[in-house]
Scaffold this motif. Sequence first.
Motif, PDB file in Angstrom:
ATOM      1  N   ILE A 148       0.856  -1.188   0.000  1.00  0.00           N
ATOM      2  CA  ILE A 148       0.000   0.000   0.000  1.00  0.00           C
ATOM      3  C   ILE A 148       0.892   1.238   0.000  1.00  0.00           C
ATOM      4  CG2 ILE A 148      -1.800   1.281   1.217  1.00  0.00           C
ATOM      5  CD1 ILE A 148      -2.584  -1.331   2.593  1.00  0.00           C
ATOM      6  N   PRO A 149       0.887   2.003  -1.081  1.00  0.00           N
ATOM      7  CA  PRO A 149       1.739   3.205  -1.110  1.00  0.00           C
ATOM      8  C   PRO A 149       1.180   4.292  -0.191  1.00  0.00           C
ATOM      9  CG  PRO A 149       0.399   3.052  -3.095  1.00  0.00           C
ATOM     10  CD  PRO A 149       0.165   1.790  -2.343  1.00  0.00           C
ATOM     11  N   LEU A 150       2.013   4.793   0.697  1.00  0.00           N
ATOM     12  CA  LEU A 150       1.613   5.840   1.626  1.00  0.00           C
ATOM     13  C   LEU A 150       2.390   7.116   1.329  1.00  0.00           C
ATOM     14  CD1 LEU A 150       1.623   3.857   5.003  1.00  0.00           C
ATOM     15  CD2 LEU A 150      -0.291   4.250   3.469  1.00  0.00           C
ATOM     16  N   THR A 151       1.677   8.219   1.303  1.00  0.00           N
ATOM     17  CA  THR A 151       2.363   9.506   1.157  1.00  0.00           C
ATOM     18  C   THR A 151       2.926   9.932   2.506  1.00  0.00           C
ATOM     19  OG1 THR A 151       0.315  10.715   1.574  1.00  0.00           O
ATOM     20  CG2 THR A 151       0.810  10.160  -0.723  1.00  0.00           C
ATOM     21  N   ALA A 152       3.749  10.945   2.506  1.00  0.00           N
ATOM     22  CA  ALA A 152       4.438  11.363   3.737  1.00  0.00           C
ATOM     23  C   ALA A 152       3.496  11.688   4.904  1.00  0.00           C
ATOM     24  CB  ALA A 152       5.336  12.557   3.422  1.00  0.00           C
ATOM     25  N   PRO A 153       2.378  12.373   4.671  1.00  0.00           N
ATOM     26  CA  PRO A 153       1.505  12.710   5.818  1.00  0.00           C
ATOM     27  C   PRO A 153       0.677  11.532   6.334  1.00  0.00           C
ATOM     28  CG  PRO A 153       1.162  14.196   3.936  1.00  0.00           C
ATOM     29  CD  PRO A 153       1.906  13.021   3.445  1.00  0.00           C
ATOM     30  N   MET A 154       0.661  10.407   5.599  1.00  0.00           N
ATOM     31  CA  MET A 154      -0.216   9.299   5.955  1.00  0.00           C
ATOM     32  C   MET A 154       0.442   8.372   6.977  1.00  0.00           C
ATOM     33  SD  MET A 154      -1.648   8.392   2.143  1.00  0.00           S
ATOM     34  CE  MET A 154      -2.659   7.026   2.685  1.00  0.00           C
TER      35      MET A 154
END
Length: 251
Positions: free
Chosen positions: A1-7
């Motif tokens: 699951i790709p997560l962005t920095a704020p996630m």
Amino acid sequence: IPLTAPMRLLLEIENMREASPATVSRGGVIFMNDTDVGWAPFVTSWIANREYDTERGMLQKLFDTYPAKVFEWMKKNCATIVPLPEINRIQHLCYIMEGILSNGDNFAAQCKSMGLDNAQQLLESYFVYGCIWAIGGGTFTDKQFDHRKNFDRWWKDEMKTIRFPEEGQIFDYCVSEDLFPLKMEGEQLSTPFVPWETKVPEYVHSPGTVFGKLYVATLETQRLTYLLDLLMSNKRRCMFVGGAGTGKTTV
């Protein structure tokens, strides 16, 4: 699951029996022992969100009096049809009371019209009703044991302040506000409970109705529908457990 920095990804697990040391060390695991934390913080938070001070004080006293004693007895003497953690049953007790009391306005008015003593007896009666279903509602009967009957017998013997009629089981009764204020009968208060049988509407047949759509209300459907309405009115989850043909889908 790709997560962005704020996630952030938060996983809540029941136990770590299958977790490797690498998983534990890299995952930033915080371990909270349910026996150390217990259900008291949830109750404290729920009561704090109730609007009226008088109601909060009464509820805290009731939570201090009933659940711990019931849980202690059930650990040694009673079983439920599915595993039910204490926090789960306490949550449902709070949710049942939430459905009965709503925002608290009606009970606040009753405190003024009935007097605090009578209002406290009314609240305790509803709390007792909530207790037997939230904590003891999961008990069952099989070929070897009748856990529900054991729970019923113990409750009648131990809990004398708000008493049930001797006939039938405690699950067969509901609170009737028409019986308040309660009166002294000898050394005991009169019961605030009436049989669910009195609440079952009479069946009226409608000619032409398809057989599969006929619905005849019974004591069981009536009391379960009442509980379901209390929970669903506040969008609380509820699961009915039972064998085939017991009316789960119909309810």
